[in-house]
Design an enzyme around this catalytic site. Structure first.
Site, PDB file in Angstrom:
ATOM      1  N   CYS A  94      39.564  24.098  45.344  1.00 40.24           N
ATOM      2  CA  CYS A  94      38.621  23.865  46.430  1.00 40.24           C
ATOM      3  C   CYS A  94      37.263  23.407  45.873  1.00 40.24           C
ATOM      4  CB  CYS A  94      38.507  25.078  47.334  1.00 40.24           C
ATOM      5  SG  CYS A  94      37.787  24.662  48.957  1.00 40.24           S
ATOM      6  N   HIS A 204      43.966  25.100  48.851  1.00 43.07           N
ATOM      7  CA  HIS A 204      44.051  26.460  48.306  1.00 43.07           C
ATOM      8  C   HIS A 204      45.508  26.808  48.014  1.00 43.07           C
ATOM      9  CE1 HIS A 204      39.917  27.981  49.023  1.00 43.07           C
ATOM     10  NE2 HIS A 204      39.914  27.105  50.020  1.00 43.07           N
ATOM     11  N   GLU A 206      46.574  29.431  46.611  1.00 43.18           N
ATOM     12  CA  GLU A 206      46.758  30.867  46.843  1.00 43.18           C
ATOM     13  C   GLU A 206      46.943  31.196  48.315  1.00 43.18           C
ATOM     14  OE1 GLU A 206      42.339  30.418  47.534  1.00 43.18           O
ATOM     15  OE2 GLU A 206      43.940  29.401  46.421  1.00 43.18           O
TER      16      GLU A 206
END
Length: 223
Positions: A94, A204, A206
């Site tokens: 990001c 992202h 994650e």
């Protein structure tokens, strides 16, 4: 897509990954995702630990200028530079990707980035901003980062700024050209880069479910 569990073989040592904690990132989410992908993870801003880990992950949320200020105060700019000088893997996500570029332009104000890549991070050119939600990408040919992922795999984006033009090329046949992955929200923008020891994603991983977990597994597999 189901993600296979990491090998539990006692003969295979887990790779040590440091999530650099400089105050601007979803460090706990990143820690959990990296652990799921098979890494031995530590959240820290300790200079030596960040410098010597097998892999360094640099997260980032918020404004470009604020992230750069926090990174410099934590000596993260020195750590990234020294790791890359020695060919040691770094991954940004990001805003942690955006600050790897030469500059960021927010509200007409230009801020210096780490200048690992040329280019400017500028406002998205789209009717709806921020770009928030799931989107596909056009992975670069021969990508290691997206290996094993379907072409229609979707990743989670939350951003209002991006890089729309890629200008770094290599004309040395002994050097591998950077692999640049694109996505589109209004106008195409850089969604990921693989450039030697330096990899990064605008989305992202994650927060991207099994696709993001596979991507992190791919990165850890290169450490």
């Amino acid at each position: 897509m189901e993600l296979s569990a990491p090998s539990s073989s006692p003969s295979k040592k887990q790779k040590k990954v440091v999530v650099f904690d400089y105050g601007f990132g979803n460090v706990r989410s990143a820690e959990r995702a990296l652990a799921r992908a098979g890494a031995d993870v530590e959240i820290t801003r300790d200079y030596d630990k960040a410098l010597n880990a097998d892999g360094l992950l640099v997260p980032g949320v918020g404004a470009f200028a604020s992230c750069m200020k926090g990174l410099r105060e934590a000596r993260g700019d020195w750590i990234v530079d020294r790791r890359l000088s020695g060919g040691r893997p770094v991954m940004g996500i990001c805003v942690g990707m955006q600050i790897l570029f030469a500059r960021g332009i927010e509200h007409g104000v230009e801020s210096e980035g780490l200048d690992e890549w040329p280019g400017s991070v500028e406002p998205l050119q789209a009717e709806i901003v921020p770009h928030m939600g799931w989107n596909t990408v056009e992975a670069a040919a021969g990508s290691q980062l997206f290996a094993g992922l379907d072409a229609d795999a979707r990743f989670y984006f939350v951003h209002s700024y991006a890089v729309h033009d890629w200008s770094l090329e290599t004309h040395n046949p002994a050097m591998e050209a950077p692999k640049v992955t694109w996505s589109t929200h209004g106008k195409p923008f850089v969604a990921a880069v693989e450039n030697g020891a330096l990899w990064a994603t605008q989305f992202h991983p994650e927060k991207s479910g099994d696709a993001g977990a596979q991507l992190l597994t791919n990165w850890i597999g290169t450490l």
